[in-house]
Design a protein around this motif. Structure first.
Motif, PDB file in Angstrom:
ATOM      1  N   ILE A  98      25.591  14.601  19.913  1.00  0.00           N
ATOM      2  CA  ILE A  98      24.543  13.609  20.177  1.00  0.00           C
ATOM      3  C   ILE A  98      23.263  14.281  20.667  1.00  0.00           C
ATOM      4  CG2 ILE A  98      23.914  11.661  21.657  1.00  0.00           C
ATOM      5  CD1 ILE A  98      26.864  10.805  21.527  1.00  0.00           C
ATOM      6  N   SER A 101      21.655  16.281  17.838  1.00  0.00           N
ATOM      7  CA  SER A 101      21.065  15.352  16.864  1.00  0.00           C
ATOM      8  C   SER A 101      19.767  14.721  17.402  1.00  0.00           C
ATOM      9  CB  SER A 101      22.062  14.261  16.497  1.00  0.00           C
ATOM     10  OG  SER A 101      23.210  14.822  15.889  1.00  0.00           O
ATOM     11  N   TRP A 102      19.757  14.431  18.706  1.00  0.00           N
ATOM     12  CA  TRP A 102      18.527  13.899  19.313  1.00  0.00           C
ATOM     13  C   TRP A 102      17.392  14.912  19.251  1.00  0.00           C
ATOM     14  CZ3 TRP A 102      16.312   9.600  20.712  1.00  0.00           C
ATOM     15  CH2 TRP A 102      15.197   9.637  21.537  1.00  0.00           C
ATOM     16  N   LEU A 142      31.634  13.148  11.966  1.00  0.00           N
ATOM     17  CA  LEU A 142      30.676  12.723  12.983  1.00  0.00           C
ATOM     18  C   LEU A 142      29.458  13.625  13.012  1.00  0.00           C
ATOM     19  CD1 LEU A 142      33.076  11.770  15.926  1.00  0.00           C
ATOM     20  CD2 LEU A 142      31.796  10.206  14.457  1.00  0.00           C
ATOM     21  N   THR A 143      29.674  14.915  12.765  1.00  0.00           N
ATOM     22  CA  THR A 143      28.554  15.859  12.771  1.00  0.00           C
ATOM     23  C   THR A 143      27.596  15.569  11.619  1.00  0.00           C
ATOM     24  OG1 THR A 143      29.966  17.547  13.784  1.00  0.00           O
ATOM     25  CG2 THR A 143      27.957  18.303  12.715  1.00  0.00           C
ATOM     26  N   THR A 145      27.307  12.813   9.875  1.00  0.00           N
ATOM     27  CA  THR A 145      26.704  11.486  10.068  1.00  0.00           C
ATOM     28  C   THR A 145      25.553  11.547  11.060  1.00  0.00           C
ATOM     29  OG1 THR A 145      28.843  10.451   9.591  1.00  0.00           O
ATOM     30  CG2 THR A 145      27.179   9.092  10.722  1.00  0.00           C
ATOM     31  N   SER A 146      25.776  12.227  12.169  1.00  0.00           N
ATOM     32  CA  SER A 146      24.724  12.345  13.188  1.00  0.00           C
ATOM     33  C   SER A 146      23.510  13.056  12.625  1.00  0.00           C
ATOM     34  CB  SER A 146      25.260  13.109  14.406  1.00  0.00           C
ATOM     35  OG  SER A 146      26.328  12.416  14.990  1.00  0.00           O
ATOM     36  N   TYR A 147      23.718  14.060  11.768  1.00  0.00           N
ATOM     37  CA  TYR A 147      22.578  14.786  11.190  1.00  0.00           C
ATOM     38  C   TYR A 147      21.787  13.868  10.257  1.00  0.00           C
ATOM     39  CZ  TYR A 147      19.854  18.296   8.726  1.00  0.00           C
ATOM     40  OH  TYR A 147      18.810  19.019   8.178  1.00  0.00           O
TER      41      TYR A 147
END
Length: 889
Positions: A98, A101-102, A142-143, A145-147
């Motif tokens: 998170i 990604s932020w 998840l990685t 998707t977050s990217y």
């Protein structure tokens, strides 16, 4: 590798996950620390890429991520966290995904350099955290998707080339991460499965080894039982065989020469031991038949009171020899039963003889018969030595014995009670035992009670029994009774007497028949002593000192080996020949006999001719050695006398030579002394011609010369008296004058630093030869001077010789003491021996102190030495006081 069933594999996978849990938790906690550290250290990256503004923008987020990671790490250390380690492991990756990604969203979207941080997250998942395959797929998804969210949510347009580049590398990293996790978990599971199989195989091997060790122990126990059985059976067979063969050999050798009584005695010995062998063989055959199951129970009508009364009568003779009271008790109402009389008789006889064997003199043995429900109960009670409770479970085992040593008191092969058990079980019954050590034992037999039919007579003989069978059965029964009787016949230890002196032979054997036979056969050549066991053998041998010993190997109290060792340890029997009789044929046993000190051994059965020849040879050799030993002692005494005579001859020759030499010197010295005295007279006369100081100096010089000449005259006079040969020990002399005269011989020594202290009472007269006493004093003073020269003295200590004397109880004691190195304790007892010396070669012959000892003995006195090494040596002379002097204090 062997394939596992589905259920087994599921269980194995569950065990694998439990095994991996601790490893994963440890890895998660370690990765948490690394992630916290590098998340904060990443501020340096913000500073380099975006400057101070980048640090201010992302520092709070980095710090918050580190705190969340720390909290998750703490939770993983708790029991609850360990239980839910998989969710927490995924949760540990989420703050990192998170936050990174932020940063991508906040800084240039698809063109942000921070996308590499997501690669690190997936790489850490593969290399460090070792997630399960499902967990790795979730993290990769998840990685990515977050990217995507971070890139598309950014307001800036997406650079397709850069975006595709970053997505490609993220996707490839995710694939490698997932594949690596799958390979790692597969390999780890295979290793775990192999380790599990190895542990299972090891457990099976250990179990097999334990079984093998248990089987080996059982085989070893069986081997020990077998060896013990063969040793016992060999002894039990060879002893009666010996008493069959040896008397038979004697009968054949002395045919027509033996009296009727001697022939009867030999035949009785042979018959008794033949019956003994027959019983032993019958027992072994019966045990073999019982073991193979080939036993027929033949029931007949039997009167219970008559049967048990007959049993008591059968053993009364044996019991009487041991002064035992045997009685029977039959319950009222017991009369006729149906049973196997032969087997019941074997059971009862074995139990009764066993009770007789282990019951001491004056004891009571009772056989009680009763009916309990449908059982016939036979109880044999005794007041014997009892059985150890630990041995009770084993007493009915085949070949079992409580004492298996060769010195056991009670002989046998251990099959009597085993036969009782086998016979009882063959008849449908059982046997049990209760006992208290020192109180007694009760053997209880329970047999099915079968009432006898009414139509047949008690004494009716079965149709299948012939007269030959009756005779053979009677023979077997006689063997059972007779063979046991000879075991309990007691004889006292005694010896045969004979007028002529014969070599004394001690026969030690626990078999009365064997002792009696050997005594009769060897009594013509030896005076025979007897011992019934090993303890008596040692006692008789030490008390009587026999010329030779013939002992059995296996005896009560002490076996033949122990007898040998104890006799060899005693000075009185150390050289006595010992011959062992043994039933053992093992070479190791023969070596043990010789190692224990046996002179020879004979195997049973033996030939009496061989026994006689070996005993005669050994005893003749022993007596010859004893004669040689006596001659040796006589020769040594004669040699000692020769040495003493040689000392006297040397002393006398020495004195004679000294006398001849001194006589010549005295004659040559006397003439010059006369001229010197005349010259001194003229010199004194010329003194009046001088005046003043010259006169005084002249007079002093002449006086000194005169004193010197007087001293020479006294020495010549002393030497004349010393060389005069006398042997008058009844005379007397003044001790002080003799000591003063002797000391003048050593005046030069005393001037050179040796201090002489003399304390002799005046007028002390001693009885004896003065010249001999001068010789004693001269030797002792010379020895003291020689000893003082070998010691280094430290001031104020100086070399000193002191001579003191005092009178006590009519004797004069003279003490001659020096403060030299002393005499070592090891040689004190040797210093008066002729030719013993501690001086160098050529410095002395070792005769001085021997001569002193001889002179003091001839004078009725004594010489002794006291010494403390390093401090002093003191010679003590004790001489008779002259009758002219009564008491001098």
């Amino acid at each position: 590798m062997v394939e596992s069933s589905p259920s087994t594999r599921e269980n194995l996978e569950g065990d694998f996950q439990d095994y991996e849990k601790d490893i994963r938790v440890r890895n998660y906690r370690m990765c948490g620390v690394l992630a916290m550290v590098f998340m904060l250290v990443g501020c340096s990256l913000d500073w380099i890429v975006y400057g101070e503004a980048g640090v201010r923008e992302f520092f709070g987020m980095r710090l918050g991520t580190a705190v969340v990671l720390g909290i998750i790490r703490v939770l993983l250390g708790r029991e609850w966290g360990r239980k839910f380690h998989r969710p927490l492991g995924i949760a540990m990756a989420m703050p990192l995904i998170i936050s990174i990604s932020w940063m991508i969203y906040a800084k240039n979207g698809s063109e942000s350099p921070y996308y590499a941080g997501l690669n690190l997250v997936m790489l850490g998942a593969a290399v460090l955290m070792h997630w399960q395959l499902a967990d790795s797929i979730i993290i990769v998804f998840l990685t990515l998707t977050s990217y995507f969210i971070a890139c598309f949510a950014n307001d800036q347009p997406i650079n397709r080339a850069v975006f595709f580049n970053n997505v490609y590398f993220l996707f490839v990293t995710g694939v490698f991460t997932t594949a690596g996790t799958w390979f790692y978990n597969t390999i780890r599971f295979s290793e775990f499965q192999l380790r599990n199989d190895l542990d299972k195989n090891r457990s099976e091997l250990e179990s097999a080894n334990l079984k093998l060790a248990d089987n080996y122990a059982k085989l070893r126990d069986l081997d020990e039982v077998k060896n013990r059985f063969f040793a016992n059976i060999s002894h039990e067979l060879r002893t009666p065989l010996t008493l069959l063969i040896a008397p038979l050999e004697r009968l054949m050798q002395k045919a027509g020469q033996l009296s009727v009584e001697d022939q009867r005695d030999l035949l009785a010995t042979m018959q008794g031991n033949a019956m003994r062998l027959l019983k032993l063989i019958n027992d072994l055959l019966a045990l073999t038949r019982l073991q193979s199951g080939k036993v027929n129970v033949k029931t007949h009508r039997l009167s219970v009171p008559e049967f048990f009364s007959g049993m008591v009568n059968a053993v009364q003779g044996v019991a009487h020899d041991k002064h035992l009271n045997v009685r029977s008790k039959v319950a009222d109402g017991l009369d006729l039963i149906q049973t196997d009389p032969e087997k019941l008789e074997r059971i009862c006889l074995n139990l009764l003889f066993n009770a007789i064997k282990f019951t001491p003199e004056g004891g009571i043995i009772e056989i009680e018969t009763s009916r309990v429900d449908s059982w016939l109960v036979i109880a044999v009670r005794d007041t014997g030595i009892g059985i150890d409770p630990a041995h009770l479970p084993h007493i009915f085992g085949r070949f079992w014995q409580a004492d298996t040593s060769s010195k056991r008191k009670f002989q046998g092969v251990g099959i009597g009670l085993a036969l009782v058990k086998e016979f009882a079980e063959a008849m449908g019954g059982s046997v049990s035992a209760t006992s208290a050590v020192g109180v007694g034992t009760t053997m209880t037999v329970r047999l099915p009670y079968l009432a006898a039919p009414e139509q047949a007579s008690v004494d009716e003989k079965p149709a299948d029994v012939t007269d030959d069978d009756d005779w053979l059965g009677g023979l077997h029964r006689e063997a059972a009774l007779h063979s046991t009787t000879i075991h309990y016949h007691e004889e006292k230890v005694n010896g045969s007497s004979s007028g002529a002196r014969k070599p004394v032979l001690l026969v030690a054997d626990d078999e009365p028949d064997m002792r009696h036979f050997l005594k009769v056969q060897l009594g013509e050549q030896f005076e025979v002593l007897e011992a019934a066991d090993g303890k008596q053998a040692v006692e008789v041998a030490l008390a009587q000192s026999p010329d030779i010993i013939l002992s059995d190997m296996m005896m009560p109290e002490k076996d033949g080996l122990q007898v040998c060792r104890e006799l060899r340890a005693s000075a009185t029997t150390r050289t006595t020949p010992i011959v062992l009789l043994t039933a053992e044929t093992d070479p190791a046993k023969r070596i043990a006999c010789l190692s224990a000190g046996a002179s020879d051994f004979l195997n049973k059965p033996f030939s009496m001719i061989e026994v006689m020849v070996r005993l005669r040879n050994l005893v003749e050799s022993s007596l010859y050695q004893q004669a040689l030993a006596r001659q040796k002692v006589q020769l040594e005494a004669a040699l000692e006398q020769v040495k003493e005579t040689e000392v006297l001859l040397v002393r006398n020759e020495k004195l004679a030579s000294l006398g001849r030499m001194s006589a010549g010197l005295i004659h040559e010295i006397n003439n010059p002394l006369n001229y010197a005295r005349q010259g001194l007279y003229l010199l004194r006369d010329k003194a009046r011609l001088l005046t003043g100081p010259e006169h005084l100096d002249y007079v002093d010089t002449v006086k000194d010369v005169e004193e010197g000449i007087d001293r020479v005259v006294r020495i010549v006079s002393d030497l004349r008296g010393f060389t005069r040969h006398t042997n008058d020990r009844t005379g007397s002399f003044d001790l002080a004058e003799i000591i003063q005269m002797t000391s003048r011989f050593f005046a030069h020594e005393f001037k050179d630093g040796i201090h002489l202290s003399v304390q002799i009472p005046e007028g002390l007269c001693v009885r004896g030869d003065s010249n001999h006493m001068v010789q004693v004093l001269t030797n002792l003073i010379q020895n003291a001077i020689d000893a003082l020269r070998t010691k280094t003295f430290i001031s104020p200590d100086i070399p000193t010789i002191s001579i003191k004397a005092h009178v006590r109880d009519g004797e004069v004691t003279v003490l001659i003491r020096d403060n030299g190195p002393g005499v070592p304790d090891a040689i004190k007892s040797q210093i008066f021996d002729p030719f013993f010396t501690t001086k160098d070669v050529g410095a002395g012959m070792g005769l001085g102190l021997a001569v002193c000892h001889r002179i003091m003995t001839e004078h009725g006195g004594r010489i002794d030495v006291r010494s403390e090494p390093g401090r002093f040596t003191e010679f003590v002379l004790e001489l008779p006081l002259s009758s002219a002097i009564n008491t001098i204090e």
